[in-house]
Design a protein around this motif. Structure first.
Motif, PDB file in Angstrom:
ATOM      1  N   THR A 274      13.773  -4.628  -1.397  1.00  0.00           N
ATOM      2  CA  THR A 274      12.433  -4.816  -1.956  1.00  0.00           C
ATOM      3  C   THR A 274      12.456  -5.352  -3.379  1.00  0.00           C
ATOM      4  O   THR A 274      11.481  -5.921  -3.835  1.00  0.00           O
ATOM      5  CB  THR A 274      11.630  -3.502  -1.920  1.00  0.00           C
TER       6      THR A 274
ATOM      7  N   GLN B 129      -4.671  -6.696   3.559  1.00  0.00           N
ATOM      8  CA  GLN B 129      -4.329  -5.302   3.779  1.00  0.00           C
ATOM      9  C   GLN B 129      -3.097  -4.947   2.966  1.00  0.00           C
ATOM     10  O   GLN B 129      -2.225  -5.785   2.759  1.00  0.00           O
ATOM     11  CB  GLN B 129      -4.049  -5.046   5.262  1.00  0.00           C
ATOM     12  N   GLU B 130      -3.062  -3.720   2.526  1.00  0.00           N
ATOM     13  CA  GLU B 130      -1.901  -3.268   1.785  1.00  0.00           C
ATOM     14  C   GLU B 130      -0.708  -3.191   2.727  1.00  0.00           C
ATOM     15  O   GLU B 130      -0.817  -2.759   3.871  1.00  0.00           O
ATOM     16  CB  GLU B 130      -2.172  -1.887   1.181  1.00  0.00           C
ATOM     17  N   TRP B 131       0.424  -3.647   2.244  1.00  0.00           N
ATOM     18  CA  TRP B 131       1.651  -3.683   3.036  1.00  0.00           C
ATOM     19  C   TRP B 131       2.459  -2.441   2.711  1.00  0.00           C
ATOM     20  O   TRP B 131       2.757  -2.171   1.546  1.00  0.00           O
ATOM     21  CB  TRP B 131       2.422  -4.935   2.658  1.00  0.00           C
ATOM     22  N   SER B 132       2.842  -1.704   3.725  1.00  0.00           N
ATOM     23  CA  SER B 132       3.603  -0.471   3.464  1.00  0.00           C
ATOM     24  C   SER B 132       4.996  -0.823   2.953  1.00  0.00           C
ATOM     25  O   SER B 132       5.540  -1.894   3.240  1.00  0.00           O
ATOM     26  CB  SER B 132       3.711   0.368   4.746  1.00  0.00           C
ATOM     27  N   TYR B 133       5.562   0.111   2.216  1.00  0.00           N
ATOM     28  CA  TYR B 133       6.901  -0.088   1.659  1.00  0.00           C
ATOM     29  C   TYR B 133       7.914  -0.340   2.772  1.00  0.00           C
ATOM     30  O   TYR B 133       8.739  -1.242   2.689  1.00  0.00           O
ATOM     31  CB  TYR B 133       7.305   1.138   0.827  1.00  0.00           C
ATOM     32  N   SER B 134       7.841   0.440   3.839  1.00  0.00           N
ATOM     33  CA  SER B 134       8.823   0.304   4.913  1.00  0.00           C
ATOM     34  C   SER B 134       8.683  -1.041   5.638  1.00  0.00           C
ATOM     35  O   SER B 134       9.684  -1.666   5.993  1.00  0.00           O
ATOM     36  CB  SER B 134       8.717   1.461   5.909  1.00  0.00           C
ATOM     37  N   SER B 135       7.470  -1.520   5.827  1.00  0.00           N
ATOM     38  CA  SER B 135       7.265  -2.836   6.458  1.00  0.00           C
ATOM     39  C   SER B 135       7.806  -3.948   5.575  1.00  0.00           C
ATOM     40  O   SER B 135       8.438  -4.891   6.058  1.00  0.00           O
ATOM     41  CB  SER B 135       5.782  -3.089   6.718  1.00  0.00           C
ATOM     42  N   HIS B 136       7.561  -3.833   4.280  1.00  0.00           N
ATOM     43  CA  HIS B 136       8.056  -4.820   3.329  1.00  0.00           C
ATOM     44  C   HIS B 136       9.583  -4.839   3.341  1.00  0.00           C
ATOM     45  O   HIS B 136      10.213  -5.890   3.458  1.00  0.00           O
ATOM     46  CB  HIS B 136       7.521  -4.479   1.937  1.00  0.00           C
TER      47      HIS B 136
END
Length: 117
Positions: free
Chosen positions: A36, A10-17
């Motif tokens: 990041t 699944q694509e990882w959101s910027y905020s989660s990363h």
């Protein structure tokens, strides 16, 4: 025994990363405003330490000259700094004359008490 296929990527959101990198850094007490992109600078510097030239590093990271020189590498002349630190300036060889000195056993035992075991 049945082997299960891996979960769907699944694509990882910027905020989660950003949040997960922030937690990983804060756990040992590291503070950084770069979350990041923290690996970009360190990988560029590591490549420089093993004598990759700036063009190779720039191509590997797909950076332009402004980005690599301003954000990821220092502006210090690497060959000059290496030669002033008594490293050879060519290839991947780092020779320190002082590394071949014999240290007194008493000093070694103070630094590493279990050295005789």
């Amino acid at each position: 025994m049945k082997i299960k296929p891996p979960r769907q990527a699944q694509e990882w959101s910027y905020s989660s990363h950003r949040e997960s990198i922030g937690k990983a850094l804060s756990s040992p007490g590291i503070r950084s405003n770069k979350k990041t992109h923290i690996n970009c600078g360190s990988s560029a510097r590591i490549a420089g330490n093993v004598c990759a030239n700036v063009d190779q590093i720039r191509r590997q990271g797909r950076w332009n000259n402004t980005t690599i020189n301003g954000a990821y590498l220092t502006n210090l002349p690497r060959e000059l700094v290496r030669s002033m630190a008594v490293f050879c300036t060519y290839g991947r060889f780092f020779y320190l004359a002082r590394a071949v000195l014999n240290r007194p056993t008493s000093l070694c035992k103070k630094l590493l008490p279990a050295i005789g075991e």
